[in-house]
Motif scaffolding. Structure first.
Motif: not given
Length: 282
Positions: A148-158
């Motif tokens: 989940p932490e990686l998933a949230i990082q990916k969303l933040c990157g967009n």
């Protein structure tokens, strides 16, 4: 990355399990509003989204939206209809869900304002290079990820530098209550030790959050304006809760919705919610 307490998965096995689960329920997914509890829950969520997020975009000339875990596009469609100046992109790992999403967009004549992409949140690269004013990931989508932490990082990157991130997350404290109510006492230890739960033996394991945990993750990603709420907080998806809603007349139904929305907007009630609603801005 901080070592959070979630369990470690075999990545491919987890991905296949989650994808299969959503493929299997895709044909029935949009019928969820026929159930009184979920109809109530969705109305409450929509009212909160309008009050806390969507109404802040009404005066903008253009609004770009990314919905991660778009499913059948039911929420993306609602956002596009509410904000006629908006355009959107929806991603999901389920081909069957996306097939229905494309049909739903076509039925609403929204194909010219939305794109649907088969993609995994955790492998998501920047679409249009941090293009989006609003990034949403609703209900338990993040809880079905591997990391989940990686998933949230990916969303933040967009997300644009002044954009808004909206997450709806499974609440650890509700998982304890609901597991006990359903006589699944062995799940309580799983919840305490790995921040995860299986509500039944058929569904994938769901990764859980507390208000403190999600706040820490978002602060690590550069957010300093974070609101955390819970919903629903007064009626849960139990036999008793569904019965109350099924038997309520129109006036009582609206009273329940209005009072529920007002209570959900109070931050101190967040940990009581079935879900956590998180609104984050940098």
């Amino acid at each position: 990355m901080i070592n959070y307490p979630w369990p470690k998965f075999d990545n491919q096995q987890r991905l296949n399990e989650v994808k299969s689960f959503f493929n299997n329920i895709s044909s029935e997914y949009d019928k969820i509003d026929e159930r009184s509890y979920w109809a109530f829950s969705n109305i409450v969520l929509w009212e909160i989204l309008k009050k806390k997020i969507l109404d802040t975009f009404i005066d903008k000339k253009t609004v770009t939206v990314l919905e991660a875990g778009v499913g059948t596009a039911r929420w993306l469609i609602k956002i596009l209809e509410y904000l006629p100046q908006s355009s959107g992109v929806g991603i999901d790992i389920s081909p069957e869900m996306l097939q229905i999403a494309n049909q739903n967009l076509a039925d609403k004549n929204l194909f010219n304002r939305a794109s649907i992409i088969l993609d995994d949140i955790e492998k998501l690269e920047c679409i249009y290079a941090r293009h989006f004013d609003l990034v949403t990931c609703l209900y338990n989508v993040i809880g079905f990820n591997i990391n989940p932490e990686l998933a949230i990082q990916k969303l933040c990157g967009n997300l644009q530098s002044k954009g808004t991130l909206v997450l709806v997350l499974p609440n650890l404290y509700h998982a304890v209550y609901f597991s006990i109510q359903n006589h699944r006492l062995r799940e309580v230890e799983r919840i305490r030790s790995t921040y995860s739960v299986k509500y039944n033996d058929q569904n994938p394991e769901i990764l859980l959050f507390t208000p403190k945990l999600i706040r820490n993750i978002l602060e690590d990603n550069g957010f300093n304006n974070i609101e955390i709420m819970g919903f629903p907080i007064s009626i849960y998806p139990t036999y008793r809760g569904s019965s109350i809603l099924s038997l309520a007349d129109s006036k009582s139904w609206h009273q329940l919705i209005n009072s529920e929305v007002q209570f959900c907007l109070e931050h101190e009630a967040a940990a009581r919610g079935k879900h956590l609603i998180v609104v984050a801005r940098r």
